[in-house]
Motif scaffolding. Structure first.
Motif: not given
Length: 499
Positions: A143-148, A150-153, A187-190
């Protein structure tokens, strides 16, 4: 170039190979793969089956590596071929293999846990220098990594990401949270492209930016200074960069850089411990360029600026920055704990607020300006260096009776390591430089090149407190004036990576 489809297939193949060899939840595996594509493939493959990874900086010396391998309890090390020599023994009982050379995976030395990974499961263990000598292992969850990412996006403003269009270039190491979490997950999430360089190369930087088509670059304060030192060119604005994301740009260079190269440098603040639960960035106007401003807190982050007594510091008054996540869980998005150090984990939190140890100033409009670090950590070119760790190594030299290490200002690298040494016996006239070089050269056997002293001053005594401890405040004041003075020896030329 690696496409997402190619990556997914390779990750699935590697995950199956690791699982077949018996690896799974409860295991940690060290990765010394630099910023190569293989790092991402192995990390995500291991994450898929619930294995935590421990990124290992290739500049670690054997003694440092031995400590990290033992403390992290990794069961296997995966190394790029150039680093295998000298690593097999350094890890003690841990075996190292070069997957990049096609080595066969050994079977897991112990059974994996019967558990299914989830958001709270450990994704990685990253080490950060503290004030007590030994690096501390930060347990970071999925969740720590996913949140970074999501925050950036989600933050928008100048940093608004365009799905499927961004190309983010970073020279920062994957052993640091900036590159491994913020850059990669953004980058992965966008659906963007991550472009990792092996390190920062000033001479070829703009060629890399142009040829890669980078739209975003990540930086540290030392980089703008070096790039501005090059002669102006008609190609200075011949790129597609929309913004730079980083920290520590010299206030004198901030506006000059933006005018010359044509894109904003957005100053940010975070720590490995705080992740995206405690992060701020100057991504909207006014950015207060040239003031070390890192913006105002967004709604999902709460801040306090406190004096030495713990009370609130008035606007425009210096104080320590305390942060927490907004909402019912103040720890949301933060690190889980310091591995095997419940006391340090507890001490980092003060009634639900994380004590950053950083001194800031908050103006009447809520803008935060970075001032200095309260902790006894030297920050050189983005690397956090524990003074106590360096001192412990220098004391081993037969010429050293006592030593204290402090930060000296450096116009290029922000700070440099300065050692005040009390010699065991008087140094003969004319031999101070030779003795200093011998001490620094010996330290390179046990410390990464960036940690060894760049300045050495031989002194009769160290500043001490009434309890006979080193007076860090007095030492810091002394360190400001020593570089360049008679008797202070410049050893910066010895700070080179060893093959």
């Amino acid at each position: 170039m690696v496409t997402y489809a190619t990556a997914v297939a390779e990750i699935a193949r590697l995950a199956a190979e690791y699982a077949t060899a018996g690896y799974g939840p409860g295991h940690r595996i060290g990765l010394m793969l630099e910023n190569r594509p293989a790092f991402f493939m192995h990390w995500l493959a291991l994450n898929r089956i619930g294995v935590s990874v421990v990124p290992l900086n290739p500049d670690l010396r054997p003694a440092e590596l031995d400590y990290l391998c033992g403390h992290s309890e990794i069961v296997l090390g995966i190394a790029a071929l150039p680093h295998l020599m000298g690593l097999r023994d350094a890890g003690g009982r841990v075996g190292f293999v070069t997957i990049m050379a096609g080595d066969r995976l050994p079977c897991a030395p112990c059974p994996a846990l019967d558990a299914s990974p989830n958001g709270h499961s450990e994704c990685a263990l990253l080490y950060t220098s503290g004030t007590t000598g030994r690096p501390k292992g930060c347990v970071l969850s999925n969740e720590y990594y996913l949140r970074t990412g999501r925050w950036y996006n989600a933050i928008g403003g100048i940093t608004a990401l365009r799905a499927g269009k961004e190309r983010l270039l970073t020279p920062l190491p994957m052993s640091h949270v900036n590159a491994m979490a913020f850059s990669t997950l953004a980058m992965i999430l966008c659906g963007g492209c991550i472009i990792p360089l092996d390190r920062f190369h000033p001479r070829s930087w703009w060629d890399s930016v142009r040829k890669s088509g980078a739209t975003i670059v990540h930086y540290l304060g030392v980089m703008p200074s070096m790039l501005l030192a090059a002669p102006a060119s008609g190609f200075d604005r011949g790129h597609h960069v929309r913004f730079g994301f980083g920290a520590g740009v010299d206030r004198r260079h901030h506006h000059v850089f933006e005018q010359r190269f044509g894109f904003p440098l957005l100053e940010a603040w975070s720590m490995t411990e705080t992740g995206a639960g405690g992060v701020a960035i100057a991504h909207r106007e006014p950015r207060h360029v040239g003031t070390s401003c890192f913006g105002r807190p967004d709604p999902w982050m709460l801040v306090r600026v406190v004096d030495d007594a713990g009370g609130p510091s008035p606007p425009d008054t210096l104080g320590e920055l305390l942060v927490r996540a907004a909402g019912p869980d103040p720890h949301a998005g933060f690190f889980t704990e310091y591995l095997n150090d419940a006391e340090a984990t507890c001490a980092a939190w003060d009634d639900g607020w994380f004590r950053t140890g950083d001194i800031v100033r908050q103006d009447a409009e809520g803008f935060l300006l970075f001032v200095d670090r309260k902790k006894n950590v030297i920050r050189r070119s983005g690397e956090n260096i524990s003074a106590v760790e360096v001192e412990s190594v220098l004391r081993r030299h037969p010429c050293v009776a006592e030593v204290a290490v402090a930060a000296a200002a450096d116009p290029i690298r922000e700070e440099e390591v300065l050692a005040c040494i009390v010699p065991r016996t008087p140094i003969p006239p004319g031999q101070a430089a030779e003795t200093a070089a011998a001490i620094v050269t010996a330290a390179l056997d046990d410390l990464s090149y960036f940690k060894v002293p760049g300045w050495v001053a031989f002194v009769e005594a160290l500043p001490l407190t009434a309890s006979q401890k080193i007076s860090r405040g007095e030492l810091k004041a002394i360190a400001r004036d020593l570089p360049g003075s008679p008797g202070c020896i410049d050893t910066r030329a010895l700070k080179k990576r060893r093959a």
